[in-house]
Design an enzyme around this catalytic site. Structure first.
Site, PDB file in Angstrom:
ATOM      1  N   GLU A 190       4.929 -38.104   7.816  1.00  0.00           N
ATOM      2  CA  GLU A 190       5.297 -36.785   7.276  1.00  0.00           C
ATOM      3  C   GLU A 190       6.518 -36.875   6.370  1.00  0.00           C
ATOM      4  O   GLU A 190       7.430 -36.050   6.442  1.00  0.00           O
ATOM      5  CB  GLU A 190       5.525 -35.787   8.425  1.00  0.00           C
ATOM      6  CG  GLU A 190       4.268 -35.561   9.245  1.00  0.00           C
ATOM      7  CD  GLU A 190       4.399 -34.471  10.317  1.00  0.00           C
ATOM      8  OE1 GLU A 190       5.490 -33.919  10.482  1.00  0.00           O
ATOM      9  OE2 GLU A 190       3.366 -34.181  10.962  1.00  0.00           O
TER      10      GLU A 190
ATOM     11  N   GLU B 165      -2.298 -37.424  13.649  1.00  0.00           N
ATOM     12  CA  GLU B 165      -1.576 -36.566  14.595  1.00  0.00           C
ATOM     13  C   GLU B 165      -2.383 -35.284  14.716  1.00  0.00           C
ATOM     14  O   GLU B 165      -2.699 -34.660  13.705  1.00  0.00           O
ATOM     15  CB  GLU B 165      -0.170 -36.305  14.055  1.00  0.00           C
ATOM     16  CG  GLU B 165       0.848 -35.943  15.107  1.00  0.00           C
ATOM     17  CD  GLU B 165       2.276 -35.959  14.537  1.00  0.00           C
ATOM     18  OE1 GLU B 165       2.701 -36.985  13.969  1.00  0.00           O
ATOM     19  OE2 GLU B 165       2.945 -34.937  14.675  1.00  0.00           O
TER      20      GLU B 165
END
Ligand SMILES: *[C@@H]1O[C@H](CO)[C@@H](O)[C@H](O)[C@H]1NC(C)=O
Ligand SMILES: *[C@@H]1O[C@H](CO)[C@@H](O)[C@H](O)[C@H]1NC(C)=O
Ligand SMILES: *[C@@H]1O[C@H](CO)[C@@H](O)[C@H](O)[C@H]1NC(C)=O
Ligand SMILES: *[C@@H]1O[C@H](CO)[C@@H](O)[C@H](O)[C@H]1NC(C)=O
Length: 852
Positions: A471, A553
């Site tokens: 991220e 995720e």
């Protein structure tokens, strides 16, 4: 009045005798006997910026191109009193490694917010110990190395008052060459670590939290991470093994060495070679120049290889290659070096997902942080093994090391147990996530950190892909592609056999970063963020028809074990909020109906549905397997997360059974929630949900059918949302394809009457690290757990052992972890017991509590 005091006896057994020292190389644990002191303000005027020029050269083996030169002159810190043998450290704390100075608390440390777990991880820590080196080792011009598997963070090392070097990134393993500074007799080793505030988004731990080793070996030896085994061709008939051995010659004259490597099967429990040699690489002879490194390549064929693959459909078979170096012609080995590896083929298919040894294997993974709950970041093999065993019981076959390199022993365990690992290194690149995180040193350290990480881990068959970022905020702009490509190319140059990925939560198909990764790793956005986006699996698949996609995720579902909040959403996924949306902001708890998530997340049910609608997706890594310290979303004043499928004490939340029903769909199981002891809810609607791999189920409430339900497509639970609570019992009978599958019951229990004590293992080893996990349940007179009991429990032991920590899985419990008193939470409390090193006999653990 105290509740009945139960006890449990633990038998101590001696550790297995160590293997005889491998000829030519000694690897000695330096974990014992340190003195330690923590300083909240800088005690020595040193900092990374003053030390940097002397520390950068420690990475020279892991950069291509110009070596970094050590400046001339006296290094900073050489006159600091902590690095002098003459300094009296007797007032410092005596500690053994692995050591996490912050875990003992107390909570609410100044300057540390909820994200970092409120424990005192900041400050400067100094560690000192004596290391005795025999005159022989010096005279025989051996090389002497210090291997640190991980220290948090900005480590700098002095030997006998001389700065040796260091390594800033707290999660990487590194080696320092002590040879120039070592002397016969007592040597003083001093290690400084330095943790800034705002250095992490989660609990980082603090100090030398992994193992430390002293390596003594002939000055001509197999280099650090000096072997690399790949399997260019693999079939059931045979496999070709390709081996690179890198020999390092630290002598000031050139040396000719013979290299012999033999392959055996590995007994994964004893970690020793088993049986006869099954293949021998061609013997090599190379001449290594003074001060140089030289690689030798060879290959060999193994007939009828035993593959490494994930259970339950495959077996994680392992091999060991034993490399021996001889001074040419001489009979005695200079060095012996073992490489554990596996033989497997992997296809990363854009439509079928992963094929391991030709067989489709769905990724059923979890992401986990490095802390081990109340043990903190101090790595412990048994604590990690217990976690992996629970995940395997749930049907999980994969791990993502979010968001940093794991302890090396974790990968050994993953190899042995058959987990597939997405091995991840960075949480940020150039752009910061927190003020003092890795972005400060990314430019200088990205290359050496990435190269050393891959060289350390690339022989593990469990590792199936490299993740070079999580991220990162660069993902949506042009720099995502440029930086991503630099990292990808470094990774490919160190290991061309595995794909490189990045976990992306806001890249779109066609963005520069998504373009250059080998696997499209999507965080949440594939399924759709909360209720706000529709899901990007189709657009990624369309744009990258030849790349595999997985959810690196997924979910981020939130819940507190044993806590149920009414009313229950009628949807299959909802954003957590106040009481009408699964949350209790006052108590800081989230409902365990397992339907609630933060704004970006989704219930497991919704993720399953989206994965099934997009069957090309290879699977998922759920956020997270276990609750962890820090990141207490959605209640920042708590101490630990709500994301875990299993709570921080290792007690299963209901969600465990939802994943088990999907991931072990062959296992006859049914699980009812909630508990059925609701004196205040008589006559009120109290939904009953059941997790099971069955496709039909009938619920009986006090013997009366509440209806038989059939799962529709994209349903992953049975729900009777209209049950009116009356005390008594629930019984569910489930059916799969018409045949009875599994049954579960829940009944109304009485008042707390006694404590029940049980252990995960009642025999433990006195190796100084083995643990027994003791559960105390508050039970009624029938022995059934009282679901909301919160009695204060006090643990005690007698005999040669100690309670290391206690916990109960309550994210709001601010009692320090070493406390022997701990309130039960939802009926349960945990104590972790260790036997004293070298002890024998018996430890008795007991627990007592007052009636509330
Ligand atoms: C090599 O090292 C030895 C031992 O330290 C020393 O006696 C010798 O002079 C050195 N030779 C060279 C060429 O530097
Ligand atoms: C040896 O193997 C390595 C890694 O596969 C490769 O980079 C190198 O080119 C090989 N060297 C030779 C001489 O074949
Ligand atoms: C739920 O129960 C109420 C009252 O008992 C009833 O009126 C309603 O039809 C039920 N709803 C469902 C979906 O069964
Ligand atoms: C009580 O302890 C025994 C072992 O001592 C264990 O088998 C059982 O599961 C425990 N019961 C509860 C309710 O925890």
């Amino acid at each position: 009045m105290p509740l009945f005091i139960p006890t449990i006896a633990l038998i101590i057994k001696s550790p297995r005798a160590d293997a005889a020292a491998v000829v030519g190389r000694e690897r000695i644990s330096l974990n014992a006997g340190w003195r330690f002191s923590r300083f909240t303000s800088n005690p020595d005027s040193l900092s990374y910026s003053t030390l940097k020029q002397w520390i950068l050269p420690s990475a020279n083996d892991f950069i291509k191109g110009a070596e970094r030169q050590r400046p001339s002159g006296t290094p900073p810190g050489n006159s600091v009193n902590y690095v002098q043998a003459s300094f009296d450290d007797s007032a410092w704390e005596a500690v053994n490694l692995p050591h996490d100075w912050a875990i003992k608390g107390p909570f609410n440390a100044p300057g540390i917010g909820g994200g970092m777990g409120r424990l005192p991880s900041n400050g400067v820590g100094w560690y000192r110990r004596k290391v005795t080196i025999a005159p022989d080792d010096i005279e025989a011009t051996k090389s002497i190395f210090l291997d640190i598997d991980g220290a948090m963070s900005y480590t700098a090392v002095w030997l006998n008052g001389n700065l040796v070097g260091g390594w800033p990134y707290g999660y990487n393993s590194f080696r320092l060459d002590l040879t120039p500074y070592a002397k016969a007799g007592d040597n003083l080793l001093a290690i400084r670590v330095d943790n800034a505030l705002d250095s992490s988004r989660w609990y980082p731990g603090a100090g030398i939290y992994r193992n430390v080793w002293l390596i003594k070996v002939d000055s001509t030896h197999v280099g650090q991470y000096g072997t690399y085994i790949t399997t260019p061709t693999v079939s059931t008939q045979s496999a070709t093994l390709s081996l690179v051995v890198e020999v390092e010659n630290q002598k000031n004259t050139s040396r000719q060495v013979d290299i012999v490597t033999e392959v055996y099967e590995l007994d994964s429990m004893t970690r020793k070679a088993r049986g006869d040699v099954i293949a021998t690489f061609p013997r090599g002879t190379i001449k290594v120049a003074a001060g140089a490194k030289q690689a030798f390549n060879s290959s060999v064929t193994v007939m009828n290889p035993l593959f490494w693959g994930p259970p339950p459909t495959q077996k994680p078979n392992l091999y060991v290659a034993i490399t021996t170096l001889y001074a040419s012609g001489a009979p005695t080995a200079m060095d012996t070096y073992e490489t554990h590896f596996g033989i497997r083929s992997i296809t990363y298919d854009a439509n079928k997902g992963l094929l391991i040894n030709g067989q489709a294997v769905r990724v059923q993974g979890t992401c986990n942080h490095h802390d081990l709950g109340s043990l903190g970041s101090a790595f412990n093999v048994r604590a990690a093994e217990r976690q992996l065993q629970m995940l395997q019981e749930m049907g999980s076959n994969a791990l993502r090391t979010s968001h940093n390199p794991p302890a090396p022993e974790l990968l050994d365990m993953a190899d042995r147990l058959g987990f597939m690992v997405l091995d991840e290194i960075f949480d940020c690149w150039n752009n910061q996530k927190t003020k003092n995180d890795f972005h400060l040193i990314f430019t200088d350290w990205r290359e050496p950190d990435l190269r050393s990480f891959i060289r350390r881990d690339r022989n593990h068959p469990s590792v199936i892909a490299w993740s070079v970022g999580n991220e990162v905020s660069e993902q949506s702009g042009a720099s995502g592609g440029t930086t991503g490509q630099v990292l990808r190319d470094i990774a490919r140059s160190e290991d061309p056999t595995r794909p490189v990925t990045v976990a992306m939560n806001s890249a779109s198909a066609g963005s520069s970063l998504a373009d250059i990764v080998d696997i499209e790793g999507l965080n949440y956005q594939g399924e759709g963020l909360g209720t706000s986006t529709s899901g990007s699996f189709p657009s990624f698949h369309k744009t990258y028809p030849n790349k595999m996609i997985w959810s690196s995720e997924s979910s981020s579902a939130l819940s507190t074990r044993g806590t149920y909040i009414f009313p229950v959403t009628s949807g299959n996924s909802a954003t957590v909020g106040g009481a009408s949306a699964g949350g209790n902001p006052t108590a800081m708890q989230v409902s365990a109906y397992e339907l609630y998530a933060p704004s970006w997340g989704s219930s497991p049910d919704k993720v399953f549905g989206q994965q099934d609608r997009n069957s090309f997706v290879a699977g998922e890594f759920v956020w997270t397997g276990f609750d962890y310290i820090g990141e207490p979303t959605p209640y920042d004043s708590a101490r630990s997360s709500y994301f875990g499928i299993i709570d921080m004490a290792g007690f299963k939340k209901d969600r465990f059974y939802l994943y088990q029903s999907r991931w072990r769909s062959e296992f006859p199981m049914a699980h009812i929630l909630p508990h059925w002891t609701w004196p205040e809810r008589v006559g009120q609607v109290t939904p009953v949900h059941v997790f099971s791999a069955a496709n039909e189920a009938e619920l009986f409430v006090n013997g009366k059918s509440a209806g038989r339900l059939k799962k529709a497509q994209y349903d992953y639970r049975f729900r009777w949302d209209n049950v009116t609570y009356q005390p008594g019992d629930l019984r569910v009978v489930t059916y799969k394809n018409g045949a009875q599958w599994a049954v579960d019951t829940k009944k109304t229990v009485g008042d707390a009457a006694k404590l029940n004590i049980s252990a995960d293992r009642t025999t433990i080893t006195s190796d100084g690290s083995d643990l027994s996990f003791i559960t105390v349940a508050v039970v009624d007179s029938n022995g059934d757990t009282v679901p909301r009991a919160s009695n204060a429990i006090t643990f005690s032991t007698s005999g040669p052992g100690q309670i290391v920590s206690t916990d109960n899985g309550d994210p709001t419990d601010m009692t320090a972890f070493p406390s022997l008193s701990r309130k039960a939470f939802s009926g349960l409390a945990l104590a972790i017991v260790r036997a004293n090193a070298g002890a024998s006999g018996k430890i008795t653990v007991s627990a007592t509590a007052d009636v509330n």
